[in-house]
Design an enzyme around this catalytic site. Structure first.
Site, PDB file in Angstrom:
ATOM      1  CE  LYS A  44      -4.929  -0.227   4.051  1.00 43.25           C
ATOM      2  NZ  LYS A  44      -4.059  -1.284   3.441  1.00 43.25           N
ATOM      3  NE  ARG A  53      -2.801   9.427  14.591  1.00 43.10           N
ATOM      4  CZ  ARG A  53      -3.668  10.448  14.589  1.00 43.10           C
ATOM      5  NH1 ARG A  53      -4.449  10.672  15.618  1.00 43.10           N
ATOM      6  NH2 ARG A  53      -3.768  11.249  13.534  1.00 43.10           N
ATOM      7  CB  ALA A  56     -10.882   7.990   1.460  1.00 44.65           C
ATOM      8  N   PRO A  90       9.260  18.555  13.939  1.00 48.10           N
ATOM      9  CG  PRO A  90       8.796  17.888  11.748  1.00 48.10           C
ATOM     10  CD  PRO A  90       9.769  17.682  12.862  1.00 48.10           C
ATOM     11  CB  ALA A 147      -0.885   0.020   1.247  1.00 49.86           C
ATOM     12  CD  GLU A 148       2.450   4.992  -2.406  1.00 46.05           C
ATOM     13  OE1 GLU A 148       2.911   5.693  -1.474  1.00 46.05           O
ATOM     14  OE2 GLU A 148       3.172   4.556  -3.317  1.00 46.05           O
ATOM     15  CB  THR A 168      -5.177   1.434   8.722  1.00 51.91           C
ATOM     16  OG1 THR A 168      -5.107   2.484   9.687  1.00 51.91           O
ATOM     17  CG2 THR A 168      -5.988   1.971   7.533  1.00 51.91           C
ATOM     18  CG  ASP A 169      -6.371   2.708  13.912  1.00 46.66           C
ATOM     19  OD1 ASP A 169      -5.772   3.205  12.940  1.00 46.66           O
ATOM     20  OD2 ASP A 169      -6.059   2.953  15.103  1.00 46.66           O
ATOM     21  CD  GLU A 170      -4.377   6.381   9.849  1.00 46.44           C
ATOM     22  OE1 GLU A 170      -4.593   7.292   9.039  1.00 46.44           O
ATOM     23  OE2 GLU A 170      -3.237   6.087  10.266  1.00 46.44           O
ATOM     24  CE1 TYR A 204      -2.800   4.114   4.306  1.00 53.04           C
ATOM     25  CE2 TYR A 204      -3.463   5.028   6.427  1.00 53.04           C
ATOM     26  CZ  TYR A 204      -2.971   3.978   5.679  1.00 53.04           C
ATOM     27  OH  TYR A 204      -2.641   2.788   6.297  1.00 53.04           O
TER      28      TYR A 204
HETATM   29  P1  NAD Z   1       5.160   0.748   4.072  1.00 57.61           P
HETATM   30  O1  NAD Z   1       4.842   2.018   3.355  1.00 57.61           O
HETATM   31  O2  NAD Z   1       6.326   0.689   4.999  1.00 57.61           O
HETATM   32  O3  NAD Z   1       5.374  -0.441   3.009  1.00 57.61           O
HETATM   33  C1  NAD Z   1       4.551  -0.614   1.916  1.00 57.61           C
HETATM   34  C2  NAD Z   1       5.207  -1.621   0.980  1.00 57.61           C
HETATM   35  O4  NAD Z   1       4.353  -1.794  -0.153  1.00 57.61           O
HETATM   36  C3  NAD Z   1       6.567  -1.169   0.444  1.00 57.61           C
HETATM   37  O5  NAD Z   1       7.484  -2.234   0.493  1.00 57.61           O
HETATM   38  C4  NAD Z   1       6.262  -0.771  -0.993  1.00 57.61           C
HETATM   39  O6  NAD Z   1       7.384  -0.950  -1.874  1.00 57.61           O
HETATM   40  C5  NAD Z   1       5.124  -1.712  -1.345  1.00 57.61           C
HETATM   41  N1  NAD Z   1       4.280  -1.183  -2.406  1.00 57.61           N
HETATM   42  C6  NAD Z   1       3.748   0.074  -2.489  1.00 57.61           C
HETATM   43  N2  NAD Z   1       3.066   0.206  -3.649  1.00 57.61           N
HETATM   44  C7  NAD Z   1       3.137  -0.980  -4.289  1.00 57.61           C
HETATM   45  C8  NAD Z   1       2.618  -1.471  -5.524  1.00 57.61           C
HETATM   46  N3  NAD Z   1       1.890  -0.677  -6.316  1.00 57.61           N
HETATM   47  N4  NAD Z   1       2.866  -2.739  -5.870  1.00 57.61           N
HETATM   48  C9  NAD Z   1       3.612  -3.553  -5.056  1.00 57.61           C
HETATM   49  N5  NAD Z   1       4.146  -3.143  -3.900  1.00 57.61           N
HETATM   50  C10 NAD Z   1       3.911  -1.872  -3.513  1.00 57.61           C
HETATM   51  O7  NAD Z   1       3.806   0.357   4.823  1.00 57.61           O
HETATM   52  P2  NAD Z   1       3.579  -0.341   6.227  1.00 57.61           P
HETATM   53  O8  NAD Z   1       3.583   0.700   7.278  1.00 57.61           O
HETATM   54  O9  NAD Z   1       4.477  -1.511   6.355  1.00 57.61           O
HETATM   55  O10 NAD Z   1       2.066  -0.830   6.060  1.00 57.61           O
HETATM   56  C11 NAD Z   1       1.778  -2.092   5.483  1.00 57.61           C
HETATM   57  C12 NAD Z   1       0.283  -2.295   5.463  1.00 57.61           C
HETATM   58  O11 NAD Z   1      -0.255  -2.234   6.772  1.00 57.61           O
HETATM   59  C13 NAD Z   1      -0.468  -1.227   4.647  1.00 57.61           C
HETATM   60  O12 NAD Z   1      -1.508  -1.860   3.946  1.00 57.61           O
HETATM   61  C14 NAD Z   1      -1.007  -0.282   5.697  1.00 57.61           C
HETATM   62  O13 NAD Z   1      -2.200   0.347   5.260  1.00 57.61           O
HETATM   63  C15 NAD Z   1      -1.265  -1.241   6.844  1.00 57.61           C
HETATM   64  N6  NAD Z   1      -1.182  -0.648   8.195  1.00 57.61           N
HETATM   65  C16 NAD Z   1      -0.097   0.102   8.562  1.00 57.61           C
HETATM   66  C17 NAD Z   1      -0.026   0.625   9.863  1.00 57.61           C
HETATM   67  C18 NAD Z   1       1.176   1.421  10.326  1.00 57.61           C
HETATM   68  O14 NAD Z   1       1.158   1.950  11.447  1.00 57.61           O
HETATM   69  N7  NAD Z   1       2.251   1.520   9.563  1.00 57.61           N
HETATM   70  C19 NAD Z   1      -1.064   0.387  10.765  1.00 57.61           C
HETATM   71  C20 NAD Z   1      -2.155  -0.384  10.342  1.00 57.61           C
HETATM   72  C21 NAD Z   1      -2.204  -0.904   9.062  1.00 57.61           C
HETATM   73  P1  TYD Z   2       2.141   9.288  11.480  1.00 61.92           P
HETATM   74  O1  TYD Z   2       3.332   8.548  11.996  1.00 61.92           O
HETATM   75  O2  TYD Z   2       2.230   9.973  10.162  1.00 61.92           O
HETATM   76  O3  TYD Z   2       0.911   8.268  11.523  1.00 61.92           O
HETATM   77  P2  TYD Z   2      -0.678   8.532  11.273  1.00 61.92           P
HETATM   78  O4  TYD Z   2      -0.879   9.875  10.721  1.00 61.92           O
HETATM   79  O5  TYD Z   2      -1.014   7.458  10.299  1.00 61.92           O
HETATM   80  O6  TYD Z   2      -1.310   8.342  12.614  1.00 61.92           O
HETATM   81  O7  TYD Z   2       1.744  10.385  12.552  1.00 61.92           O
HETATM   82  C1  TYD Z   2       1.448  10.053  13.914  1.00 61.92           C
HETATM   83  C2  TYD Z   2       0.971  11.309  14.606  1.00 61.92           C
HETATM   84  O8  TYD Z   2       2.073  12.241  14.684  1.00 61.92           O
HETATM   85  C3  TYD Z   2      -0.138  12.043  13.840  1.00 61.92           C
HETATM   86  O9  TYD Z   2      -1.039  12.618  14.792  1.00 61.92           O
HETATM   87  C4  TYD Z   2       0.594  13.138  13.096  1.00 61.92           C
HETATM   88  C5  TYD Z   2       1.766  13.476  14.019  1.00 61.92           C
HETATM   89  N1  TYD Z   2       3.008  13.917  13.346  1.00 61.92           N
HETATM   90  C6  TYD Z   2       3.631  15.101  13.747  1.00 61.92           C
HETATM   91  O10 TYD Z   2       3.171  15.797  14.674  1.00 61.92           O
HETATM   92  N2  TYD Z   2       4.762  15.481  13.092  1.00 61.92           N
HETATM   93  C7  TYD Z   2       5.309  14.745  12.079  1.00 61.92           C
HETATM   94  O11 TYD Z   2       6.344  15.149  11.492  1.00 61.92           O
HETATM   95  C8  TYD Z   2       4.660  13.529  11.692  1.00 61.92           C
HETATM   96  C9  TYD Z   2       5.202  12.692  10.566  1.00 61.92           C
HETATM   97  C10 TYD Z   2       3.515  13.155  12.355  1.00 61.92           C
END
Ligand code: NAD
Ligand code: TYD
Length: 352
Positions: free
Chosen positions: A162, A222, A160, A213, A86-87, A133-135, A158
């Protein structure tokens, strides 16, 4: 489940790499295929320790490319999919929403189509696991938690995208009987997270004496979960989750951003041998994120009761381990923050 071929998408990313490692090491009888486009967020360095294992293969590819996905599926006859590609960054979704529609929505539908096409004559023993995601539930005020039954109310491009992908996964079960399961997890932290997300960004900035920042007043809340605990939950849901169900995953670990940032600052002062209070001086309040969700909090009672999962780490221990990992992997940090990422960083913060 016996011997099986599992396609893990996004396995070179933050959470995906921990899931790949857990599956490759825990299930030597499985064949684990990691399919990843290697965007800025994907990094095969994350998987150096598993790349030579005989039950692991890497496939470079884009889930947006429907023909490629169908061909790869048909060629390899996967029994299961764990879809993480995902992005994933809210701030990028505000700048480039269409990228999120393409990968998160179109990419997911391409995978669903390939699974449907390959499995339609025999769905037994098959499983399409969508990691979300919970978002998708939107933003909470001071009280309450997200339950599996909470109505969707995504607020950012994002979330929307997911939410849309979650709806498609459920629609494919309802319409084509595809055997699916979904989980929605809170914010993850830990090793290998790309330093655009709060915790690794701030660790890296403190290390380099750069401003921290803080968006708005730092009052957003969070619920943080250590990434390996998420990977363990994914293992449980993949193997034991009931077909068609949703499982919320969270740490019951809520932090106001500014309080969490102060914990990170204090720990960094100690680790770097700096005077107490030194890192906090880097805190800089900047313009708030557009449409910034106030609070996320997950009720993970269902997965705890039904699947016997619970977080293994207390937050203080998890943060300590996380900081230690980034400080002992400074080359990893420098590699991923060089080049394109620096330009991205400049463009994000130039007016702040
Ligand atoms: P990340 O951005 O670190 O990794 C995403 C991976 O997907 C990367 O390796 C990227 O190269 C790959 N990717 C992106 N676009 C692609 C495409 N078009 N085709 C093939 N591969 C592609 O993300 P993450 O934080 O590891 O999250 C992974 C999953 O878990 C996501 O679906 C995200 O929505 C979900 N998630 C993340 C969190 C969090 O806190 N990070 C929490 C809950 C759910
Ligand atoms: P983030 O790690 O981007 O996760 P998400 O937005 O998916 O929860 O951000 C976590 C929290 O931190 C969010 O409330 C936004 C805030 N934040 C900052 O205050 N400064 C920053 O530079 C970043 C990246 C996030």
């Amino acid at each position: 489940m016996g011997k099986q071929k599992i396609l893990i998408t996004g396995g070179a990313g933050f959470i995906g790499s921990h899931v790949v490692r857990l599956f490759v090491n825990s299930y030597p009888e499985y064949e684990i295929y990691n399919l990843d486009k290697l965007t800025y967020a994907g990094n095969l360095e994350n998987l150096k320790d598993v790349e030579s294992k005989s039950n692991y293969r890497f496939i470079k590819g884009d889930i947006v490319d429907a023909d490629f996905i169908t061909n790869t599926f048909t060629e390899n006859k996967f029994d299961g999919v764990i879809h993480l590609a995902a992005e994933s960054h809210v701030d990028r979704s505000i700048k480039h929403p269409l990228d999120f529609v393409m990968t998160n929505v179109v990419g997911t539908v391409n995978l669903l189509n390939a699974a449907r096409q390959n499995w339609e004559n025999d769905m037994s023993g098959k499983r399409f696991y969508h990691v979300s995601t919970d978002e998708v539930y939107g933003s909470l005020h001071d009280d309450g938690f997200f339950l599996e039954t909470t109505p969707y109310s995504p607020q950012s491009p994002y979330s929307a995208s997911k939410a849309s992908s979650d709806h498609f996964v459920r629609a494919y079960r309802n319409t084509y009987n595809l055997p699916v399961v979904i989980s929605n997890c809170s914010n993850n932290y830990g090793p290998n997270q790309f330093p655009e997300k709060l915790i690794p960004l701030f660790i890296n900035n403190i290390r380099n004496n750069k401003p921290l920042p803080v968006y708005g007043k730092g009052e957003n809340v969070r619920d943080w979960l250590y990434v390996i605990d998420h990977a363990r939950a994914i293992d449980r849901v993949y193997h034991h989750g009931r077909e068609g169900e949703t499982y919320n995953i969270g740490g019951f670990n809520e932090w106001k951003n500014i309080d969490l940032i102060k914990v990170v600052c204090k720990a960094m002062d100690k680790k770097l041998g700096r005077a107490a209070g030194e890192s906090e001086k880097l805190i800089t309040y900047v313009t708030d994120r557009a449409g910034h969700d106030l609070r996320y909090a997950i009720d993970s009672t269902k997965i705890m009761n039904e699947l016997g999962w619970q977080p293994s780490l207390q937050f203080e221990e998890g943060i300590e381990k996380t900081i230690d990992w980034y400080l002992s992997n400074q080359q990893w940090l420098d590699d991923v923050t060089s080049g394109n990422y620096l330009h991205y960083y400049e463009s994000m913060y130039v007016n702040r």
